[in-house]
Design a protein around this motif. Structure first.
Motif, PDB file in Angstrom:
ATOM      1  N   ASP A  74     -18.346 -15.851 -35.746  1.00 15.39           N
ATOM      2  CA  ASP A  74     -18.440 -14.588 -36.477  1.00 15.39           C
ATOM      3  C   ASP A  74     -17.264 -13.669 -36.165  1.00 15.39           C
ATOM      4  O   ASP A  74     -16.893 -12.811 -36.989  1.00 15.39           O
ATOM      5  CB  ASP A  74     -19.751 -13.871 -36.131  1.00 15.39           C
ATOM      6  CG  ASP A  74     -20.982 -14.610 -36.655  1.00 15.39           C
ATOM      7  OD1 ASP A  74     -20.819 -15.469 -37.547  1.00 15.39           O
ATOM      8  OD2 ASP A  74     -22.094 -14.346 -36.157  1.00 15.39           O
ATOM      9  N   ALA A  75     -16.674 -13.837 -34.989  1.00 13.57           N
ATOM     10  CA  ALA A  75     -15.534 -13.008 -34.596  1.00 13.57           C
ATOM     11  C   ALA A  75     -14.205 -13.552 -35.114  1.00 13.57           C
ATOM     12  O   ALA A  75     -13.141 -13.031 -34.766  1.00 13.57           O
ATOM     13  CB  ALA A  75     -15.483 -12.884 -33.075  1.00 13.57           C
ATOM     14  N   GLY A  76     -14.279 -14.605 -35.933  1.00 13.65           N
ATOM     15  CA  GLY A  76     -13.071 -15.109 -36.573  1.00 13.65           C
ATOM     16  C   GLY A  76     -12.326 -16.193 -35.820  1.00 13.65           C
ATOM     17  O   GLY A  76     -11.138 -16.429 -36.081  1.00 13.65           O
ATOM     18  N   SER A  77     -12.985 -16.911 -34.933  1.00 15.73           N
ATOM     19  CA  SER A  77     -12.316 -17.970 -34.173  1.00 15.73           C
ATOM     20  C   SER A  77     -11.964 -19.152 -35.068  1.00 15.73           C
ATOM     21  O   SER A  77     -12.751 -19.560 -35.921  1.00 15.73           O
ATOM     22  CB  SER A  77     -13.217 -18.449 -33.031  1.00 15.73           C
ATOM     23  OG  SER A  77     -13.510 -17.398 -32.141  1.00 15.73           O
ATOM     24  N   ASP A  78     -10.768 -19.697 -34.838  1.00 19.56           N
ATOM     25  CA  ASP A  78     -10.340 -20.917 -35.532  1.00 19.56           C
ATOM     26  C   ASP A  78     -10.647 -22.160 -34.711  1.00 19.56           C
ATOM     27  O   ASP A  78     -10.623 -23.277 -35.237  1.00 19.56           O
ATOM     28  CB  ASP A  78      -8.836 -20.853 -35.819  1.00 19.56           C
ATOM     29  CG  ASP A  78      -8.488 -19.727 -36.784  1.00 19.56           C
ATOM     30  OD1 ASP A  78      -8.752 -19.880 -37.984  1.00 19.56           O
ATOM     31  OD2 ASP A  78      -7.977 -18.686 -36.318  1.00 19.56           O
ATOM     32  N   ALA A  79     -10.917 -21.980 -33.433  1.00 27.20           N
ATOM     33  CA  ALA A  79     -11.304 -23.076 -32.536  1.00 27.20           C
ATOM     34  C   ALA A  79     -12.012 -22.474 -31.333  1.00 27.20           C
ATOM     35  O   ALA A  79     -11.745 -21.326 -30.952  1.00 27.20           O
ATOM     36  CB  ALA A  79     -10.090 -23.883 -32.094  1.00 27.20           C
ATOM     37  N   ILE A  80     -12.912 -23.258 -30.748  1.00 32.98           N
ATOM     38  CA  ILE A  80     -13.713 -22.795 -29.611  1.00 32.98           C
ATOM     39  C   ILE A  80     -13.697 -23.889 -28.547  1.00 32.98           C
ATOM     40  O   ILE A  80     -13.850 -25.073 -28.858  1.00 32.98           O
ATOM     41  CB  ILE A  80     -15.170 -22.502 -30.034  1.00 32.98           C
ATOM     42  CG1 ILE A  80     -15.205 -21.482 -31.177  1.00 32.98           C
ATOM     43  CG2 ILE A  80     -15.999 -21.999 -28.852  1.00 32.98           C
ATOM     44  CD1 ILE A  80     -16.550 -21.395 -31.877  1.00 32.98           C
ATOM     45  N   VAL A  81     -13.519 -23.485 -27.281  1.00 33.32           N
ATOM     46  CA  VAL A  81     -13.495 -24.430 -26.167  1.00 33.32           C
ATOM     47  C   VAL A  81     -14.518 -23.995 -25.126  1.00 33.32           C
ATOM     48  O   VAL A  81     -14.504 -22.844 -24.679  1.00 33.32           O
ATOM     49  CB  VAL A  81     -12.104 -24.491 -25.503  1.00 33.32           C
ATOM     50  CG1 VAL A  81     -12.124 -25.468 -24.322  1.00 33.32           C
ATOM     51  CG2 VAL A  81     -11.040 -24.894 -26.513  1.00 33.32           C
ATOM     52  N   VAL A  82     -15.397 -24.913 -24.731  1.00 34.93           N
ATOM     53  CA  VAL A  82     -16.344 -24.660 -23.642  1.00 34.93           C
ATOM     54  C   VAL A  82     -15.756 -25.274 -22.383  1.00 34.93           C
ATOM     55  O   VAL A  82     -15.482 -26.477 -22.332  1.00 34.93           O
ATOM     56  CB  VAL A  82     -17.729 -25.256 -23.946  1.00 34.93           C
ATOM     57  CG1 VAL A  82     -18.678 -25.038 -22.769  1.00 34.93           C
ATOM     58  CG2 VAL A  82     -18.304 -24.629 -25.212  1.00 34.93           C
ATOM     59  N   THR A  83     -15.533 -24.452 -21.358  1.00 35.26           N
ATOM     60  CA  THR A  83     -14.813 -24.901 -20.165  1.00 35.26           C
ATOM     61  C   THR A  83     -15.708 -25.440 -19.065  1.00 35.26           C
ATOM     62  O   THR A  83     -15.207 -25.818 -18.004  1.00 35.26           O
ATOM     63  CB  THR A  83     -13.958 -23.753 -19.594  1.00 35.26           C
ATOM     64  OG1 THR A  83     -14.817 -22.671 -19.195  1.00 35.26           O
ATOM     65  CG2 THR A  83     -12.959 -23.249 -20.628  1.00 35.26           C
ATOM     66  N   CYS A  84     -17.007 -25.493 -19.291  1.00 34.20           N
ATOM     67  CA  CYS A  84     -17.946 -25.975 -18.279  1.00 34.20           C
ATOM     68  C   CYS A  84     -18.340 -27.422 -18.569  1.00 34.20           C
ATOM     69  O   CYS A  84     -18.994 -27.704 -19.584  1.00 34.20           O
ATOM     70  CB  CYS A  84     -19.188 -25.091 -18.248  1.00 34.20           C
ATOM     71  SG  CYS A  84     -20.424 -25.603 -17.039  1.00 34.20           S
ATOM     72  N   SER A  85     -17.962 -28.344 -17.690  1.00 36.15           N
ATOM     73  CA  SER A  85     -18.277 -29.760 -17.900  1.00 36.15           C
ATOM     74  C   SER A  85     -19.772 -30.027 -17.864  1.00 36.15           C
ATOM     75  O   SER A  85     -20.258 -30.976 -18.492  1.00 36.15           O
ATOM     76  CB  SER A  85     -17.577 -30.609 -16.834  1.00 36.15           C
ATOM     77  OG  SER A  85     -16.179 -30.491 -16.935  1.00 36.15           O
ATOM     78  N   THR A  86     -20.518 -29.206 -17.141  1.00 34.89           N
ATOM     79  CA  THR A  86     -21.971 -29.372 -17.072  1.00 34.89           C
ATOM     80  C   THR A  86     -22.607 -29.300 -18.449  1.00 34.89           C
ATOM     81  O   THR A  86     -23.620 -29.967 -18.715  1.00 34.89           O
ATOM     82  CB  THR A  86     -22.569 -28.287 -16.155  1.00 34.89           C
ATOM     83  OG1 THR A  86     -22.085 -28.490 -14.825  1.00 34.89           O
ATOM     84  CG2 THR A  86     -24.084 -28.334 -16.140  1.00 34.89           C
ATOM     85  N   LEU A  87     -22.032 -28.518 -19.345  1.00 38.14           N
ATOM     86  CA  LEU A  87     -22.592 -28.324 -20.688  1.00 38.14           C
ATOM     87  C   LEU A  87     -21.996 -29.282 -21.720  1.00 38.14           C
ATOM     88  O   LEU A  87     -22.229 -29.121 -22.918  1.00 38.14           O
ATOM     89  CB  LEU A  87     -22.358 -26.870 -21.138  1.00 38.14           C
ATOM     90  CG  LEU A  87     -22.947 -25.784 -20.233  1.00 38.14           C
ATOM     91  CD1 LEU A  87     -22.576 -24.402 -20.758  1.00 38.14           C
ATOM     92  CD2 LEU A  87     -24.458 -25.926 -20.119  1.00 38.14           C
ATOM     93  N   GLY A  88     -21.273 -30.287 -21.260  1.00 37.85           N
ATOM     94  CA  GLY A  88     -20.565 -31.173 -22.172  1.00 37.85           C
ATOM     95  C   GLY A  88     -21.439 -31.862 -23.197  1.00 37.85           C
ATOM     96  O   GLY A  88     -21.076 -31.963 -24.379  1.00 37.85           O
ATOM     97  N   ASP A  89     -22.604 -32.345 -22.794  1.00 39.27           N
ATOM     98  CA  ASP A  89     -23.485 -33.039 -23.742  1.00 39.27           C
ATOM     99  C   ASP A  89     -23.963 -32.089 -24.840  1.00 39.27           C
ATOM    100  O   ASP A  89     -24.066 -32.483 -26.016  1.00 39.27           O
ATOM    101  CB  ASP A  89     -24.700 -33.616 -23.004  1.00 39.27           C
ATOM    102  CG  ASP A  89     -24.335 -34.766 -22.078  1.00 39.27           C
ATOM    103  OD1 ASP A  89     -23.248 -35.352 -22.257  1.00 39.27           O
ATOM    104  OD2 ASP A  89     -25.133 -35.076 -21.176  1.00 39.27           O
ATOM    105  N   VAL A  90     -24.250 -30.845 -24.475  1.00 43.83           N
ATOM    106  CA  VAL A  90     -24.683 -29.857 -25.476  1.00 43.83           C
ATOM    107  C   VAL A  90     -23.538 -29.558 -26.430  1.00 43.83           C
ATOM    108  O   VAL A  90     -23.741 -29.422 -27.649  1.00 43.83           O
ATOM    109  CB  VAL A  90     -25.163 -28.563 -24.789  1.00 43.83           C
ATOM    110  CG1 VAL A  90     -25.647 -27.559 -25.830  1.00 43.83           C
ATOM    111  CG2 VAL A  90     -26.258 -28.859 -23.792  1.00 43.83           C
ATOM    112  N   VAL A  91     -22.327 -29.469 -25.904  1.00 45.61           N
ATOM    113  CA  VAL A  91     -21.160 -29.210 -26.743  1.00 45.61           C
ATOM    114  C   VAL A  91     -20.983 -30.329 -27.768  1.00 45.61           C
ATOM    115  O   VAL A  91     -20.708 -30.078 -28.950  1.00 45.61           O
ATOM    116  CB  VAL A  91     -19.891 -29.055 -25.886  1.00 45.61           C
ATOM    117  CG1 VAL A  91     -18.655 -28.883 -26.769  1.00 45.61           C
ATOM    118  CG2 VAL A  91     -20.032 -27.864 -24.956  1.00 45.61           C
TER     119      VAL A  91
END
Length: 231
Positions: A74-91
């Motif tokens: 909603d804030a206009g991102s063209d790409a998003i990166v999650v930096t926590c490996s623990t959440l990798g499966d959810v990503v």
């Protein structure tokens, strides 16, 4: 029609962190690899804290991460990166149904590991990080047609020392477990970026990989390849 690049709005990359202290490091990595991009971040340490408390990623955590991804969109991102490996499966699950490109930080590390070694150690200080990292490496090896042996090892006491501020003991435990694991593998993957500091002052017996630099190299290459030319 050719459009002057200087007149085009900056593309925006948003990081989602579970450790606020990582914000400056990842912003610098992104600025080096994606000059001209606007860099933003969302930090929510409760995502990791709740996962550690429950021993797994619970539905509440997955929903909170989903809300952050939608907020970044909603804030206009063209790409998003999650930096926590623990959440990798959810990503991985979210990325399949998110219009904006969504990346986990450890995929670049996983690809390099399976392409450069046939026996790979995976060292982590949290079981909630060890399991998704191991799954990613196995999946990556299968996808790339590589036959690899994986040895997962949990440095179980180190995180408690880090959390209490005893970085000296944290680093010593990692170095000790690293040396033991090095005896049975050709290369070691550090499942958490915070672990690399423990090995920076020594000459490790085996090469090791961490996710931040390799992850951003991988993601930046993908973003450059998928850039849509202006009409």
């Amino acid at each position: 029609m050719t459009v002057d690049p200087s007149l085009q709005p900056a593309r925006k990359l948003t990081f989602i962190h579970t450790v606020a202290l990582l914000e400056p490091m990842f912003a610098k990595l992104a600025e080096e690899r994606l000059p001209g991009w606007e860099i933003a971040s969302i930090a929510d340490e409760s995502l990791l804290a709740r996962t550690i408390e429950n021993g797994k990623v619970v539905q509440e955590t997955a929903e909170a991460l989903t809300a952050h991804v939608h907020a970044a969109e909603d804030a206009g991102s063209d790409a998003i990166v999650v930096t926590c490996s623990t959440l990798g499966d959810v990503v991985d699950t979210l990325s399949a149904r998110t219009a904006t490109p969504l990346y986990r930080i450890d995929r670049g590390m996983a690809e390099k590991a399976v392409l450069h070694a046939s026996s790979i150690g995976i060292l982590a200080t949290l079981p909630t990080t060890l399991d998704p990292t191991t799954r990613l490496l196995r999946q990556t090896a299968d996808r790339l047609g590589r036959r690899c042996k994986f040895v997962a090892h949990l440095c179980s006491d180190a995180f408690a020392h880090l959390k209490s501020g005893d970085t000296q003991t944290h680093d010593a435990l990692i170095r000790s477990d690293y040396e033991v694991l090095s005896e049975s593998v050709d290369l070691i993957v550090l499942a958490q970026a915070s672990m690399a500091r423990a090995l920076q002052s020594v000459s490790p017996p085996r090469p090791y990989l961490t996710s931040p630099e390799l992850g951003m190299d991988y993601i930046a290459d993908l973003l450059r390849l998928t850039r849509v030319s202006p009409d």
